[in-house]
Design a protein around this motif. Structure first.
Motif, PDB file in Angstrom:
ATOM      1  N   LEU A 156     -40.824  13.202 -16.791  1.00 57.37           N
ATOM      2  CA  LEU A 156     -39.583  13.083 -15.644  1.00 57.37           C
ATOM      3  C   LEU A 156     -39.471  14.409 -14.891  1.00 57.37           C
ATOM      4  O   LEU A 156     -39.377  14.365 -13.815  1.00 57.37           O
ATOM      5  CB  LEU A 156     -38.460  12.478 -16.684  1.00 57.37           C
ATOM      6  N   PRO A 157     -39.431  15.515 -15.547  1.00 54.05           N
ATOM      7  CA  PRO A 157     -39.337  16.608 -14.739  1.00 54.05           C
ATOM      8  C   PRO A 157     -40.446  16.717 -13.346  1.00 54.05           C
ATOM      9  O   PRO A 157     -40.116  17.353 -12.473  1.00 54.05           O
ATOM     10  CB  PRO A 157     -39.164  17.868 -15.767  1.00 54.05           C
ATOM     11  N   ILE A 158     -41.735  16.383 -13.985  1.00 52.55           N
ATOM     12  CA  ILE A 158     -42.821  16.528 -13.224  1.00 52.55           C
ATOM     13  C   ILE A 158     -42.498  15.556 -11.895  1.00 52.55           C
ATOM     14  O   ILE A 158     -42.658  15.958 -10.603  1.00 52.55           O
ATOM     15  CB  ILE A 158     -43.939  16.217 -13.689  1.00 52.55           C
ATOM     16  N   ILE A 159     -42.034  14.343 -12.388  1.00 57.16           N
ATOM     17  CA  ILE A 159     -41.609  13.470 -11.152  1.00 57.16           C
ATOM     18  C   ILE A 159     -40.666  13.984 -10.180  1.00 57.16           C
ATOM     19  O   ILE A 159     -40.669  13.841  -8.753  1.00 57.16           O
ATOM     20  CB  ILE A 159     -41.380  11.859 -11.784  1.00 57.16           C
ATOM     21  N   TRP A 160     -39.556  14.468 -10.893  1.00 52.53           N
ATOM     22  CA  TRP A 160     -38.576  14.865  -9.919  1.00 52.53           C
ATOM     23  C   TRP A 160     -39.050  16.314  -9.013  1.00 52.53           C
ATOM     24  O   TRP A 160     -38.486  16.452  -8.100  1.00 52.53           O
ATOM     25  CB  TRP A 160     -37.380  15.321 -10.795  1.00 52.53           C
ATOM     26  N   ALA A 161     -39.754  16.996  -9.678  1.00 54.71           N
ATOM     27  CA  ALA A 161     -40.320  18.022  -9.068  1.00 54.71           C
ATOM     28  C   ALA A 161     -41.090  17.645  -7.734  1.00 54.71           C
ATOM     29  O   ALA A 161     -40.959  18.437  -6.598  1.00 54.71           O
ATOM     30  CB  ALA A 161     -41.264  18.950  -9.839  1.00 54.71           C
ATOM     31  N   VAL A 162     -41.964  16.559  -7.909  1.00 51.49           N
ATOM     32  CA  VAL A 162     -42.400  16.149  -6.844  1.00 51.49           C
ATOM     33  C   VAL A 162     -41.518  15.497  -5.789  1.00 51.49           C
ATOM     34  O   VAL A 162     -41.606  15.778  -4.510  1.00 51.49           O
ATOM     35  CB  VAL A 162     -43.370  14.850  -7.382  1.00 51.49           C
ATOM     36  N   ILE A 163     -40.634  14.988  -6.245  1.00 54.53           N
ATOM     37  CA  ILE A 163     -39.510  14.247  -5.208  1.00 54.53           C
ATOM     38  C   ILE A 163     -38.722  15.649  -4.631  1.00 54.53           C
ATOM     39  O   ILE A 163     -38.558  15.551  -3.316  1.00 54.53           O
ATOM     40  CB  ILE A 163     -38.559  13.603  -5.909  1.00 54.53           C
TER      41      ILE A 163
ATOM     42  N   GLY B  87     -31.062  19.544  -2.415  1.00 48.21           N
ATOM     43  CA  GLY B  87     -29.817  20.248  -2.915  1.00 48.21           C
ATOM     44  C   GLY B  87     -29.243  19.373  -4.085  1.00 48.21           C
ATOM     45  O   GLY B  87     -28.885  19.945  -5.345  1.00 48.21           O
ATOM     46  N   ALA B  88     -29.275  18.090  -3.870  1.00 46.97           N
ATOM     47  CA  ALA B  88     -28.799  17.138  -4.644  1.00 46.97           C
ATOM     48  C   ALA B  88     -29.571  17.087  -6.064  1.00 46.97           C
ATOM     49  O   ALA B  88     -29.067  17.016  -7.177  1.00 46.97           O
ATOM     50  CB  ALA B  88     -28.564  15.919  -4.112  1.00 46.97           C
ATOM     51  N   VAL B  89     -31.114  17.128  -5.616  1.00 47.99           N
ATOM     52  CA  VAL B  89     -31.829  16.970  -6.827  1.00 47.99           C
ATOM     53  C   VAL B  89     -31.835  18.360  -7.642  1.00 47.99           C
ATOM     54  O   VAL B  89     -31.774  18.284  -8.846  1.00 47.99           O
ATOM     55  CB  VAL B  89     -33.270  16.704  -6.324  1.00 47.99           C
ATOM     56  N   LEU B  90     -31.774  19.457  -6.847  1.00 49.92           N
ATOM     57  CA  LEU B  90     -31.604  20.431  -7.842  1.00 49.92           C
ATOM     58  C   LEU B  90     -30.427  20.744  -8.735  1.00 49.92           C
ATOM     59  O   LEU B  90     -30.397  20.983  -9.918  1.00 49.92           O
ATOM     60  CB  LEU B  90     -31.571  21.857  -6.877  1.00 49.92           C
ATOM     61  N   TYR B  91     -29.282  20.108  -8.114  1.00 51.89           N
ATOM     62  CA  TYR B  91     -28.079  19.990  -8.716  1.00 51.89           C
ATOM     63  C   TYR B  91     -28.016  19.309 -10.255  1.00 51.89           C
ATOM     64  O   TYR B  91     -27.629  19.561 -10.998  1.00 51.89           O
ATOM     65  CB  TYR B  91     -26.894  19.844  -7.995  1.00 51.89           C
TER      66      TYR B  91
ATOM     67  N   LEU C  14     -38.495  30.835 -16.196  1.00 49.03           N
ATOM     68  CA  LEU C  14     -38.169  29.344 -16.664  1.00 49.03           C
ATOM     69  C   LEU C  14     -38.941  28.377 -15.872  1.00 49.03           C
ATOM     70  O   LEU C  14     -39.146  28.237 -14.755  1.00 49.03           O
ATOM     71  CB  LEU C  14     -36.574  28.983 -16.002  1.00 49.03           C
ATOM     72  N   THR C  15     -39.216  27.359 -16.565  1.00 54.62           N
ATOM     73  CA  THR C  15     -40.234  26.393 -16.353  1.00 54.62           C
ATOM     74  C   THR C  15     -39.080  25.043 -15.860  1.00 54.62           C
ATOM     75  O   THR C  15     -38.306  25.183 -16.111  1.00 54.62           O
ATOM     76  CB  THR C  15     -41.270  25.734 -17.295  1.00 54.62           C
ATOM     77  N   LEU C  16     -40.151  24.017 -15.268  1.00 53.35           N
ATOM     78  CA  LEU C  16     -39.420  22.770 -15.029  1.00 53.35           C
ATOM     79  C   LEU C  16     -38.535  22.247 -16.539  1.00 53.35           C
ATOM     80  O   LEU C  16     -37.364  21.868 -16.266  1.00 53.35           O
ATOM     81  CB  LEU C  16     -40.288  21.642 -14.514  1.00 53.35           C
ATOM     82  N   TRP C  17     -39.076  22.145 -17.750  1.00 54.80           N
ATOM     83  CA  TRP C  17     -38.711  21.646 -18.632  1.00 54.80           C
ATOM     84  C   TRP C  17     -37.681  22.562 -19.415  1.00 54.80           C
ATOM     85  O   TRP C  17     -36.525  21.921 -20.000  1.00 54.80           O
ATOM     86  CB  TRP C  17     -39.682  21.387 -19.835  1.00 54.80           C
ATOM     87  N   ASP C  18     -37.530  23.770 -18.891  1.00 53.97           N
ATOM     88  CA  ASP C  18     -36.492  24.673 -19.457  1.00 53.97           C
ATOM     89  C   ASP C  18     -35.043  24.373 -18.961  1.00 53.97           C
ATOM     90  O   ASP C  18     -34.181  24.619 -19.460  1.00 53.97           O
ATOM     91  CB  ASP C  18     -36.714  26.129 -19.226  1.00 53.97           C
ATOM     92  N   VAL C  19     -35.232  23.922 -17.481  1.00 61.17           N
ATOM     93  CA  VAL C  19     -33.830  23.770 -16.813  1.00 61.17           C
ATOM     94  C   VAL C  19     -33.474  22.553 -16.460  1.00 61.17           C
ATOM     95  O   VAL C  19     -32.445  22.308 -15.830  1.00 61.17           O
ATOM     96  CB  VAL C  19     -34.037  24.669 -15.573  1.00 61.17           C
ATOM     97  N   SER C  20     -34.251  21.445 -16.966  1.00 63.38           N
ATOM     98  CA  SER C  20     -34.172  20.097 -16.701  1.00 63.38           C
ATOM     99  C   SER C  20     -32.766  19.455 -17.538  1.00 63.38           C
ATOM    100  O   SER C  20     -32.431  20.010 -18.533  1.00 63.38           O
ATOM    101  CB  SER C  20     -35.343  19.270 -16.679  1.00 63.38           C
ATOM    102  N   ALA C  21     -32.196  18.556 -16.800  1.00 67.96           N
ATOM    103  CA  ALA C  21     -31.270  17.720 -17.420  1.00 67.96           C
ATOM    104  C   ALA C  21     -31.585  16.946 -18.464  1.00 67.96           C
ATOM    105  O   ALA C  21     -32.945  16.706 -18.748  1.00 67.96           O
ATOM    106  CB  ALA C  21     -30.371  16.940 -16.351  1.00 67.96           C
ATOM    107  N   PRO C  22     -30.891  16.132 -19.246  1.00 70.91           N
ATOM    108  CA  PRO C  22     -31.343  15.242 -20.375  1.00 70.91           C
ATOM    109  C   PRO C  22     -32.159  13.849 -19.738  1.00 70.91           C
ATOM    110  O   PRO C  22     -31.861  13.598 -18.600  1.00 70.91           O
ATOM    111  CB  PRO C  22     -29.977  14.715 -20.885  1.00 70.91           C
ATOM    112  N   PRO C  23     -33.060  13.370 -20.418  1.00 71.71           N
ATOM    113  CA  PRO C  23     -33.927  12.260 -19.930  1.00 71.71           C
ATOM    114  C   PRO C  23     -32.945  11.223 -19.254  1.00 71.71           C
ATOM    115  O   PRO C  23     -33.289  10.493 -18.502  1.00 71.71           O
ATOM    116  CB  PRO C  23     -34.980  11.912 -21.050  1.00 71.71           C
TER     117      PRO C  23
END
Length: 338
Positions: free
Chosen positions: A7-14, A67-71, A290-299
């Motif tokens: 999921l963090p990878i998919i969101w990183a692409v978005i 900005g919304a994705v990052l937040y 900090l990687t994608l997985w370190d800072v991502s929201a719950p699945p």
């Protein structure tokens, strides 16, 4: 399927897609604002504005999406990066606001003698916003001081020679996008002037690309290994090669007076630059720690937001494409949006 991983990878692409589309779309209208410094004729300035008047405000939709994705998806990154870049972000937003006001007021004050004042505001707002965006990007790439997952630096840590170089490079690149957009969309003397500007701006952008590309791997050891270790070099080598190929096509397009070719080459340069930076910093979203997985929201939160994004994203893409299709074609002095 491991949702926690993918999921963090998919969101990183978005997120990267939203930033890339914003750079492409808002880049050329910010560039047109900066080109007011080179074009003093008020009639030609009106033509320049008319090429972007129907679409410029919609272009910033993609910044809001990013900005919304990052937040929402990477709250740890949002909470770390925002305090690190408060000053340039606030300055950028103020510049964009003032630029938008100037864009509309220059038409409303036509014939009153105050149009030149708003032209200066449009030009200054565009230049400041472009520089801040490049400086923020450079500040992220060079790294943010983090302790226990929180920003631990000072308000001016972002302001370094590297971030200034990135800011100037983005200004030059946006101006090139603006010039090549006008080559595509205008005729006559203005188009001829834009071809001359584009040839000089392309040299400046190429110098900026080379300088940033040589400097970036020296910032952190992982960056250098990404570009020099075997077999990584096999996968990253196409990036500089394609930059050179686009340079050849760009020169040929200007010499043979192509309309769309120079603009597409400029877009290609931006795409390759963003790709190169993505390759360099992956998988860090807050370099260097900090990687994608370190800072991502719950699945569960990511899945909930993904449903809404899957619905809204095609709608945004559709109206964006439709608006550009409706207002396609050359713009002359007799045309006007307002």
């Amino acid at each position: 399927m491991d949702l926690t991983y993918w999921l963090p990878i998919i969101w990183a692409v978005i997120l990267v897609a939203a930033i890339s589309i914003y750079v492409i779309l808002d880049g050329f209208d910010l560039g047109i604002g900066m080109l007011f410094a080179l074009e003093r004729d008020p009639v030609r300035r009106n033509v320049m504005v008319s090429t972007i008047a129907p679409v410029w405000d919609g272009n910033e939709t993609w910044m809001v999406l990013g900005g919304a994705v990052l937040y929402g998806v990477f709250p740890g990154a949002y909470g770390t990066l925002l305090p690190a870049f408060y000053l340039p972000i606030i300055l950028m937003l103020l510049a964009l606001i003032f630029r938008g006001v100037a864009f509309e007021f220059r038409v409303m004050t036509h014939g009153t003698g105050r149009e030149k004042l708003w032209d200066v505001g449009f030009m200054a707002g565009s230049g400041i916003a472009a520089f801040c965006q490049g400086a923020i990007l450079g500040g992220v790439v060079q790294g943010v001081k983090v302790v226990d997952g929180a920003f631990a630096g000072s308000a001016l840590d972002w302001l370094t020679p590297f971030s200034i170089l990135c800011g100037l490079a983005v200004m030059c690149g946006y101006a090139l996008l603006g010039a090549t957009w006008l080559i595509w969309r205008t005729t006559g003397a203005l188009e001829a002037s834009c071809r001359r500007w584009a040839s000089k701006l392309a040299i400046g952008l190429f110098v900026g690309i080379v300088a940033v590309s040589l400097w970036t791997p020296l910032l952190h050891a992982p960056y250098l290994r990404r570009w020099t270790d075997w077999p990584n070099i096999v996968f990253v080598l196409p990036v500089p090669v394609l930059v050179a190929v686009l340079g050849v096509l760009f020169v040929r397009g200007l010499r043979h007076e192509h309309s769309k070719g120079p603009f597409l080459c400029a877009l290609g340069w931006f795409f390759l630059c963003l790709s190169g930076l993505g390759i360099t910093v992956w998988p860090y979203i807050v370099p260097p720690g900090l990687t994608l997985w370190d800072v991502s929201a719950p699945p569960s939160s990511q899945l909930f937001q993904l449903v809404g994004t899957v619905i809204l994203l095609p709608i945004i893409l559709t109206y964006t494409i439709y608006s550009y299709r409706v207002f396609r074609g050359k713009v002359t002095e007799t045309d006007g949006y307002h």
